[in-house]
Scaffold this active site. Structure first.
Site, mmCIF file in Angstrom:
data_model
loop_
_atom_site.group_PDB
_atom_site.id
_atom_site.type_symbol
_atom_site.label_atom_id
_atom_site.label_comp_id
_atom_site.label_asym_id
_atom_site.label_seq_id
_atom_site.Cartn_x
_atom_site.Cartn_y
_atom_site.Cartn_z
ATOM 1 N N CYS A 1 0.838 -1.189 0.000
ATOM 2 C CA CYS A 1 0.000 0.000 0.000
ATOM 3 C C CYS A 1 0.884 1.254 0.000
ATOM 4 C CB CYS A 1 -0.971 -0.048 1.179
ATOM 5 S SG CYS A 1 -2.282 1.199 1.106
ATOM 6 N N VAL A 2 0.627 2.222 0.890
ATOM 7 C CA VAL A 2 1.455 3.430 0.902
ATOM 8 C C VAL A 2 2.884 3.091 1.304
ATOM 9 C CG1 VAL A 2 0.954 4.085 3.298
ATOM 10 C CG2 VAL A 2 1.503 5.849 1.641
#
Length: 681
Positions: free
Chosen positions: A404-405
């Site tokens: 993800c991030v």
């Protein structure tokens, strides 16, 4: 008695007429442009639901909200028509009002009684507040044009009337059809079929919601405006479901009677408890403890700084690959999504494959970290972690995964290291991560220049983006599952939420430093600068992802609402691969969503995934993601198996597994999972 019976019959007939009248399709003054909203005469509420909101406001000494509607059917006094009208009444006005997002009055009115309670309306106020920020910002742009093609609108109305006529005909002439199951989990309980009026207004609600969603999908506008219209309509439609209100929910009413009122008492206690917490409880939080029954893989913290702890995990094989493996989770949530339980732990799976696993555990920022920047997250995050791993293992490079991030942070950090002349990694895995933010799906509705400027003004020089607000944002993306489901279960039915480790993790939110968050919003979601070579300077060097010339594995989930699979595909095309042309970038598409698709151990033998050619034979990714999908092959089971075989190519020679954690320089600080992960937002 006869007189009373006659009066009752008259009231029943009147209720039926009112229900029929309320179920008339919304009409529009213009087939080309949506009719402007008009105020309800003499300040009268449009529906009993709106009236409840107004009464709640007046009771608190507040001015009753002014409710608007356009082309809404008149609503009778009988409650059976109210949920139907609540959905239909917003049809014309919401499409126009939702160009920024939606009006405050309509948004809060759609919450009914819940909107009047402190804390319970916060999740909807989040996206509605974005419109207020845009209004307050200087030099706000004119409202975008929102239109519906005349032919399409006529087609929708005709189809709506045909279905409504059939529904009403079945209700009047074939009452036995009201007992047929309703294909919606909110109305699947038999009580909805046993009560003919409940069955009718549930089916009428579904018909209206389908009409509104199809109308929103037919709007002619720019992509962002259309996305906001669709999002606003979906939020209002979800909120207007009759299942969300005790007056219209026969299952909750039955539970109330059978429990002699105990369900209502317990529901109010649950509600008051959640109001104190400031969030809706989704699971039995007392059932879990980090390090006791979640995040239990054996290991030790071998390095820490002001932002991370680095955990080294115990080898699970007698021999290990000589090249260590680093996992960088998202900083928005805790790392133990990768280690919930032994049977679904990706950390354990990698160790069982023979990798020496290291994991970054992000600190939950508070006041001392409130001025940390994006550069701090790169320097103190992956860069510091890689240098520590090199010092512990003696390996010149590592294999790295970003989730993800965490993938966005990892890629940015690696670009910095390559710009400095380092060669830190042998391979990179990006798991549902974004590098190209051109199409970010429904999250795009929250982002524009004025909204970002407002965040920069409030947080750019310091402060915290609360984890609770981030959690509400993500919950609003799946409001039926993550908001209204618990409103019904916890409050209307008085149930205690069951113990569920995934939802415990989901509720264990983290803050973000204001400067880091503001930089991230502007340079990724708003301006999409990360993909452009040398446009950004980070940690004192120009950033170019094209410098990361190593074999790359990119995983995306087909039903992901946070990282759309096509956006992940575009991100894969940003990576240069080992040859600098992207010929060996392996893109793999899995079934299901952001979490369920990512955390899918092979032992479960669930779902499936798609690939395009064998290892090293993928070829350059086509420009169009659909072209890739047409030529892809589907495989049953988990994508982890494919990834594990791919990773084996870059593990290096085997060597005896280390017997100790860290070394003389990097001593053990504390056992895994460490203390940073236990800090609350």
């Amino acid at each position: 008695m006869a007189a009373k019976s006659g009066m009752k019959t008259a009231r029943t007939a009147k209720a039926a007429r009112a229900a029929k009248k309320a179920a008339v399709a919304p009409k529009f003054k213009s087939a080309t442009k949506v009719a402007p909203a008009r105020r309800v005469s003499s300040g009268a509420p449009a529906t009993p639901v709106l009236a409840a909101v107004q009464r709640a406001g007046v009771a608190k000494g507040k001015t009753a909200p002014k409710v608007t509607r356009a082309g809404a059917p008149r609503v009778g006094a009988k409650p059976a028509a109210a949920p139907l009208a609540a959905a239909a009444a917003v049809a014309p006005s919401v499409v126009k009002a939702a160009a920024p997002v939606a009006s405050n009055e309509i948004a809060m009115a759609s919450l009914g009684p819940w909107g009047a309670l402190p804390g319970m309306g916060e999740w909807m106020q989040l996206w509605q507040g974005m419109a207020q920020e845009m209004t307050q910002a200087p030099a706000a742009p004119a409202m975008p044009s929102v239109t519906v093609e005349p032919d399409r609108l006529i087609e929708l109305q005709r189809d709506y009337m045909q279905q409504l006529t059939k529904l009403w005909g079945d209700f009047v002439e074939h009452p036995e059809k009201t007992t047929a199951p309703i294909k919606d989990s909110r109305f699947s309980d038999p009580t909805w079929q046993q009560n003919s009026f409940a069955s009718f207004y549930a089916r009428a609600y579904l018909l209206n919601s389908d009409f509104l969603n199809r109308m929103a999908d037919s709007v002619k506008a720019d992509r962002k405006t259309k996305g906001r219209v669709k999002f606003a309509v979906s939020q209002l439609v979800d909120a207007a479901a009759p299942s969300n209100y005790l007056a219209f929910n026969p299952k909750a009413q039955k539970t109330l009677l059978e429990s002699s009122g105990e369900s209502l008492k317990q529901g109010l206690q649950n509600l008051l408890g959640d109001m104190q917490k400031g969030k809706i409880t989704q699971t039995d939080e007392a059932a879990f403890e980090v390090g006791r029954n979640v995040a239990t893989s054996e290991g030790a913290v071998v390095f820490e700084n002001a932002l991370i702890q680095l955990i080294q995990y115990k080898p699970l094989t007698s021999k290990v690959y000589s090249r260590p493996f680093l996992m960088v989770p998202p900083s928005i949530n805790k790392f133990y999504i990768l280690d919930l339980q032994p049977e679904n732990s990706m950390i354990r799976y990698a160790a069982e494959l023979g990798h020496t696993v290291f994991v970054v555990s992000w600190k939950n920022p508070h006041e001392p970290e409130s001025k940390m920047t994006w550069d701090d997250y790169l320097e103190l995050g992956p860069i510091a972690a890689i240098h520590a791993i090199q010092g512990i293992t003696g390996s010149a490079d590592v294999n790295a995964l970003g989730f993800c991030v965490g993938g966005t942070i990892l890629a940015s950090a690696l670009a910095v290291m390559y710009a400095r002349g380092e060669q830190p990694v042998a391979s990179v895995t990006l798991m549902t991560a974004l590098l190209d933010f051109e199409d970010t799906g429904v999250l795009d509705v929250f982002i524009d220049e004025n909204q970002v400027r407002s965040r920069e003004k409030a947080l750019g020089q310091g402060g915290l983006m609360p984890g609770r607000e981030l959690a509400m944002t993500f919950s609003s993306l799946r409001a039926n599952d993550l908001v209204w489901n618990y409103v019904v279960s916890n409050y209307l039915e008085g149930k205690q939420p069951p113990a569920f480790d995934l939802l415990y993790w989901n509720g264990d939110s983290t803050n973000l430093p204001g400067p880091m968050y503001a930089w991230y919003l502007r340079n990724t979601y708003l301006e999409n600068n990360l993909r452009v070579p040398n446009r950004l300077n980070c940690c004192g060097v120009p950033l170019d992802l094209g410098r990361i010339k190593v074999p790359t594995y990119v995983f995306a989930a087909r039903e992901d609402h946070i990282v759309p699979w096509k956006a992940a595909y575009a991100s894969a095309r940003v990576m240069p691969g080992a040859d600098g042309k992207g010929k060996d970038v392996r893109y793999v598409l899995g079934a299901s969503g952001h979490i369920a698709g990512s955390i899918n151990p092979p032992s479960k033998n669930k779902r499936s995934y798609w690939t395009h050619g064998g290892f090293g034979k993928e070829g350059m990714l086509p420009a169009d993601s659909e072209t890739w999908l047409v030529g892809a092959s589907e495989h049953p089971g988990s994508w982890w198996s494919d990834w594990g075989k791919w990773m084996a190519q870059y593990g290096g020679p085997q060597k005896p597994a280390p017997k100790d954690y860290g070394n003389a320089k990097y001593k053990v600080i504390e056992p895994a999972p460490g203390r940073y992960v236990k800090e609350k937002a």
